[in-house]
Design an enzyme around this catalytic site. Structure first.
Site, PDB file in Angstrom:
ATOM      1  N   ASN A 179       5.095   4.877  -2.167  1.00 55.94           N
ATOM      2  CA  ASN A 179       6.276   5.427  -3.038  1.00 55.94           C
ATOM      3  C   ASN A 179       7.450   5.634  -2.440  1.00 55.94           C
ATOM      4  O   ASN A 179       8.465   5.558  -3.018  1.00 55.94           O
ATOM      5  CB  ASN A 179       5.476   6.662  -3.776  1.00 55.94           C
ATOM      6  CG  ASN A 179       4.680   6.600  -4.747  1.00 55.94           C
ATOM      7  OD1 ASN A 179       4.565   6.009  -5.582  1.00 55.94           O
ATOM      8  ND2 ASN A 179       3.324   7.084  -4.636  1.00 55.94           N
TER       9      ASN A 179
ATOM     10  N   HIS B 229       7.151   6.535   9.092  1.00 53.82           N
ATOM     11  CA  HIS B 229       8.012   5.835   8.562  1.00 53.82           C
ATOM     12  C   HIS B 229       9.259   5.577   9.355  1.00 53.82           C
ATOM     13  O   HIS B 229       9.729   6.770   9.957  1.00 53.82           O
ATOM     14  CB  HIS B 229       8.410   6.301   7.023  1.00 53.82           C
ATOM     15  CG  HIS B 229       7.314   6.803   6.275  1.00 53.82           C
ATOM     16  ND1 HIS B 229       6.464   5.795   5.703  1.00 53.82           N
ATOM     17  CD2 HIS B 229       6.975   7.924   5.809  1.00 53.82           C
ATOM     18  CE1 HIS B 229       5.497   6.074   4.994  1.00 53.82           C
ATOM     19  NE2 HIS B 229       5.848   7.678   4.924  1.00 53.82           N
TER      20      HIS B 229
END
Length: 280
Positions: free
Chosen positions: A202, A232
């Protein structure tokens, strides 16, 4: 809390904003508990697949909400928060925006296959809101796209448990259980990543919607047995700035989701009633 800083989250007292939640998993329960504290917001309704399973939790709230079918949440709320599997996104968002209400979408990857909902919301005076979630620096991407963004690249590393069952892994018969070193599973666009890893990426879709779109946002996904957190790293090249972001998210009870996702939604909801808003 120091009173000088409390003004940043003070809520107006004129009327409470009614919020409904679809789904009471690890994200939904944290949001529900926070809403039960008030601060200009009230948990007006929830929709769950098995009400009996969640009855003890709901009864423990100061103000237990109504339990309604998902298509009726918009009747009882000003904002509907989607915290369900992406396959349920349309069933939750469509009735809400048809009524001119706002829908907060957590399973943002599912939005790509239901993008006509944006037009439906526009036609009926509704809104679809994507929270920042695990992505720090989203404000910077929103600002940079006003000019020209040349490239957006994202590399995600996840613990093995956070990737199990992903369609891309299942369809390609990839064994990740016995990994002893990092393995690059995927490299492609954010749109492709959302299809192959609907419960995991997402953050990549949110990044793409804020920036250059799902077909121009480059994504790598690694299964990494050496990490215990979702990691990330994002690099953005634009005419206004060149910047990189790195974040390590602590997984929630659901290993596919970072704990900060629920906190981001809570912050977003409180911002709807805040006297002073900080951030784009």
């Amino acid at each position: 809390m120091d009173r000088r800083w409390k003004v940043m989250t003070d809520q107006t007292a004129s009327s409470e904003l009614r919020v409904a939640i679809a789904g009471l998993g690890s994200i939904g329960t944290k949001i529900a508990a926070a809403l039960d504290q008030g601060e200009g917001l009230t948990l007006s309704a929830v929709a769950v697949r098995d009400p009996a399973k969640h009855q003890a939790f709901l009864n423990g709230l100061r103000r237990p909400p109504q339990v309604l079918p998902i298509d009726q949440l918009g009747e009882a709320a000003d904002i509907v928060v989607e915290c369900a599997p992406s396959s349920q996104l349309r069933a939750i968002v469509e009735p809400a925006v048809k009524r001119g209400k706002a829908a907060v979408v957590v399973s943002v990857g599912g939005l790509l296959d239901n993008f006509d909902l944006v037009d439906l919301a526009r036609a009926n005076g509704g809104r679809i809101i994507v929270p920042t979630g695990a992505l720090i620096g989203l404000d910077a991407v929103n600002a940079a796209v006003i000019g020209t963004i040349h490239s957006v690249k994202m590399v995600t590393r996840k613990p093995i448990d956070g990737l199990k069952g992903a369609p891309f892994i299942v369809h390609n018969n990839i064994d990740i259980d016995t990994l002893r070193e990092p393995l690059k599973l995927f490299e492609g666009t954010a749109r492709e990543a959302a299809k192959g890893f609907p419960a995991n990426l997402n953050v990549a879709v949110a990044l793409s919607l804020a920036g250059v779109g799902p077909d121009r946002t480059s994504v790598q996904i690694w299964a990494d047995p050496t990490v215990t957190r979702n990691v990330h790293r994002i690099e953005v090249e634009a005419d206004s700035a060149r910047f990189s972001m790195s974040i390590e998210n602590i997984p929630s009870e659901n290993p596919k989701t970072g704990l900060i996702t629920a906190l981001s939604v809570i912050a977003l909801l409180r911002k709807q009633r805040a006297t002073l808003c900080v951030g784009t």
